[in-house]
Design an enzyme around this catalytic site. Sequence first.
Site, short mmCIF file in Angstrom:
data_model
loop_
_atom_site.label_atom_id
_atom_site.label_comp_id
_atom_site.label_asym_id
_atom_site.label_seq_id
_atom_site.Cartn_x
_atom_site.Cartn_y
_atom_site.Cartn_z
N HIS A 100 57.61 -78.94 105.04
CA HIS A 100 58.05 -80.34 105.17
C HIS A 100 59.26 -80.60 104.29
O HIS A 100 59.42 -79.96 103.24
CB HIS A 100 56.92 -81.31 104.85
CG HIS A 100 56.48 -81.32 103.41
ND1 HIS A 100 57.01 -82.17 102.46
CD2 HIS A 100 55.56 -80.58 102.74
CE1 HIS A 100 56.42 -81.97 101.30
NE2 HIS A 100 55.53 -81.00 101.43
N ASP A 102 60.17 -84.00 103.67
CA ASP A 102 60.07 -85.33 103.05
C ASP A 102 59.58 -85.15 101.63
O ASP A 102 59.07 -84.08 101.27
CB ASP A 102 59.12 -86.24 103.85
CG ASP A 102 57.69 -85.70 103.92
OD1 ASP A 102 57.53 -84.49 104.18
OD2 ASP A 102 56.73 -86.48 103.69
N ASP A 133 58.52 -79.07 96.07
CA ASP A 133 57.62 -79.65 97.09
C ASP A 133 58.45 -80.42 98.10
O ASP A 133 58.62 -81.62 97.96
CB ASP A 133 56.60 -80.55 96.38
CG ASP A 133 55.56 -81.13 97.32
OD1 ASP A 133 55.49 -80.70 98.47
OD2 ASP A 133 54.82 -82.03 96.88
N GLU A 167 54.75 -85.33 105.74
CA GLU A 167 53.62 -84.68 105.08
C GLU A 167 53.08 -85.50 103.93
O GLU A 167 51.87 -85.63 103.74
CB GLU A 167 54.03 -83.29 104.57
CG GLU A 167 52.87 -82.41 104.16
CD GLU A 167 52.46 -82.53 102.70
OE1 GLU A 167 51.41 -81.98 102.34
OE2 GLU A 167 53.16 -83.20 101.91
N GLU A 168 53.99 -86.08 103.15
CA GLU A 168 53.55 -86.78 101.94
C GLU A 168 52.79 -88.07 102.25
O GLU A 168 52.21 -88.67 101.35
CB GLU A 168 54.74 -87.08 101.03
CG GLU A 168 55.44 -85.83 100.48
CD GLU A 168 54.60 -85.01 99.50
OE1 GLU A 168 53.42 -85.32 99.31
OE2 GLU A 168 55.15 -84.04 98.93
N ASP A 196 53.49 -74.39 100.74
CA ASP A 196 53.63 -75.76 100.24
C ASP A 196 52.66 -75.98 99.07
O ASP A 196 51.94 -76.96 99.03
CB ASP A 196 53.37 -76.75 101.39
CG ASP A 196 53.59 -78.19 100.98
OD1 ASP A 196 54.31 -78.41 100.00
OD2 ASP A 196 53.03 -79.08 101.64
N HIS A 228 49.43 -120.34 88.73
CA HIS A 228 49.65 -120.40 87.28
C HIS A 228 48.29 -120.17 86.61
O HIS A 228 47.32 -120.90 86.89
CB HIS A 228 50.21 -121.79 86.95
CG HIS A 228 50.62 -121.95 85.53
ND1 HIS A 228 49.78 -121.77 84.46
CD2 HIS A 228 51.82 -122.30 85.00
CE1 HIS A 228 50.43 -122.01 83.33
NE2 HIS A 228 51.69 -122.33 83.64
N THR A 330 52.62 -115.08 83.56
CA THR A 330 51.23 -115.58 83.50
C THR A 330 50.77 -116.03 84.90
O THR A 330 50.66 -117.21 85.18
CB THR A 330 51.11 -116.74 82.50
OG1 THR A 330 52.13 -117.70 82.80
CG2 THR A 330 51.26 -116.27 81.07
N ARG A 343 39.61 -86.71 97.09
CA ARG A 343 39.90 -85.36 97.58
C ARG A 343 38.64 -84.78 98.21
O ARG A 343 37.54 -84.95 97.67
CB ARG A 343 40.40 -84.47 96.43
CG ARG A 343 41.73 -84.91 95.82
CD ARG A 343 42.93 -84.59 96.70
NE ARG A 343 44.13 -85.26 96.22
CZ ARG A 343 45.34 -85.11 96.74
NH1 ARG A 343 45.53 -84.31 97.77
NH2 ARG A 343 46.37 -85.76 96.25
N HIS A 445 55.23 -84.18 92.44
CA HIS A 445 54.94 -85.62 92.48
C HIS A 445 55.19 -86.30 91.12
O HIS A 445 54.99 -87.51 91.01
CB HIS A 445 53.49 -85.91 92.92
CG HIS A 445 53.18 -85.44 94.30
ND1 HIS A 445 52.11 -85.91 95.03
CD2 HIS A 445 53.79 -84.53 95.12
CE1 HIS A 445 52.08 -85.31 96.21
NE2 HIS A 445 53.10 -84.46 96.27
C1 LIG Z 1 50.08 -79.80 98.33
C2 LIG Z 1 51.21 -80.56 99.01
N1 LIG Z 1 52.45 -80.08 98.52
C3 LIG Z 1 51.09 -82.03 98.73
O1 LIG Z 1 51.64 -82.51 97.77
N2 LIG Z 1 50.35 -82.75 99.59
C4 LIG Z 1 50.05 -84.15 99.42
C5 LIG Z 1 49.59 -84.63 100.77
C6 LIG Z 1 48.85 -85.90 100.78
C7 LIG Z 1 47.52 -86.05 100.64
N3 LIG Z 1 47.26 -87.36 100.75
C8 LIG Z 1 48.40 -87.97 100.93
N4 LIG Z 1 49.37 -87.09 100.95
C9 LIG Z 1 48.96 -84.33 98.36
O2 LIG Z 1 48.14 -83.43 98.17
O3 LIG Z 1 48.95 -85.39 97.71
ZN LIG Z 2 54.19 -80.54 99.91
ZN LIG Z 3 53.62 -83.27 97.88
#
Ligand SMILES: C[C@H](N)C(=O)N[C@@H](Cc1c[nH]cn1)C(=O)O
Ligand SMILES: [Zn+2]
Ligand SMILES: [Zn+2]
Length: 476
Positions: A100, A102, A133, A167-168, A196, A228, A330, A343, A445
Amino acid sequence: LTFQFDELTKYIDSHQEEYVQTLREWVAVESDSSNVLKRPDLDRMMNITAEKLKAMGGNVEMVDIGLQELPSGATIPLPKVVTAQFGSDATKHTVCVYGHVDVQPAKIEDGWATEPYNLTDINGNLYGRGASDNKAPVLAWIHTVQAYQALDIELPVNVKFVIEGMEETGSNGLDAMILSHNDTFFADVDYIMISDCGWLSRRPALTYGTRGNCYFFAEVEGPTQDLHSGVYGGTVIEPMTDLIGILDTLISPGGKILIPGILEAVAPLSDEEWTMYQDIEFDVENYKKKIGVDHLMYSNKVDLLAHRWRYPTVTIHGIEGAFSAPGTKTVIPAKVIGKFSIRQVPNMDPAVVEKQVTDYLHSMFGRRKSPNKLKVTMVIGAKPWLADTQHPLYEAGQEAVRKVFKVDPDMIREGGTIPIAKTFQDVTRKSIIMLPIGGFDDGLHSQNEKMSRYNYIEGTKLFVAYLHEVGQIKRN
Ligand SMILES: C[C@H](N)C(=O)N[C@@H](Cc1c[nH]cn1)C(=O)O
Ligand SMILES: [Zn+2]
Ligand SMILES: [Zn+2]
């Protein structure tokens, strides 16, 4: 046919400046898939990828994968998926490289030491968002094909590419594309290769499993506008208090997931896995130092690896609508959206997790007797993936690692998610290998993401050697 490995590695070494320059050009494109305002940049990144593959003589297509629905209900086109093909010799295996282009968001104010979209070489580390990545690994695969071509050495296998731009954010639209191309583009593919992910230590590795990810939005809505806190505080039931209250019921301070049914679904860690984890090179002190912490959830290597790869976890990522700027506004935010993900590991099922989480949050919210409205949505439901390490693809990987790095690779899992991996496996029914070239400390990330020149260049050699090894696998 003798393998002209020395010629290929010499070629790669002598072209490394060019490879770094191409990576610089790719990193300069802010192809952040999570920000719709950056969609023109992401589209440009897909075009650049397609042009690069076309210039090498590939049979390239930009596949339209439809529309993305935004939270407002409006739609925008998803970035096209780039497919390419080099060679169609029926006597050879056909491999398909997935990657990927992106990236995750990045701003210098987040604490980067250098401009995130300006690739900066410091002591052999190439800093930039998306460097590891996944732009450098995708380029390394492209340069692999290019090196064979430049030296007029026949490719040992036919090579296809599938490069996506979402992908992200969970690979939106790609599952449907794989289904619709299963009898055409994927019909002659024998193996799928993914790079990846990263190594666990300085030792090269082969990856045989990834965790999945279920990403949730929990929206709590109260008054019609922000208020407020001095004028209204103490009279209204605040959405943020409700949200924090229910988010706090997801996980205990010790890391135990409190949602009923989640832990019960997890496949128990076998004695074999336990023994395997014991033998893996993983320096706990170095790991702590790198991320700047004195204490971890567990102190021993096996527990740490198991909880990174083999057990689910809850992470709370952020709250949309909350006051987060510097200063002391505030305000009582009227509507807040908590974002968290879980996960996934075998044998969890995202469809079941969606119901477990939704029911649990509604019941926790119910206990608060709040008049506010709660809406829970699962926006990503990516499954975990596991490979058969006895497949010749892995033996070929071990051989290629030995050839380039003169050591045996670690057999590892990845704690992160490659959302499309399980779909590739289930739909195409082809074997998959993950062949990482990222370093253990690349900071994916995070601030200051990097790819080392060493991993980028030696990684390209690894792919060159790997294609040769895969070409040697007996055809049925
Ligand atoms: C492992 C890969 N390079 C990656 O960073 N994948 C992301 C994909 C993802 C999962 N949920 C949302 N995006 C990750 O593992 O965070
Ligand atoms: Zn990735
Ligand atoms: Zn990633």
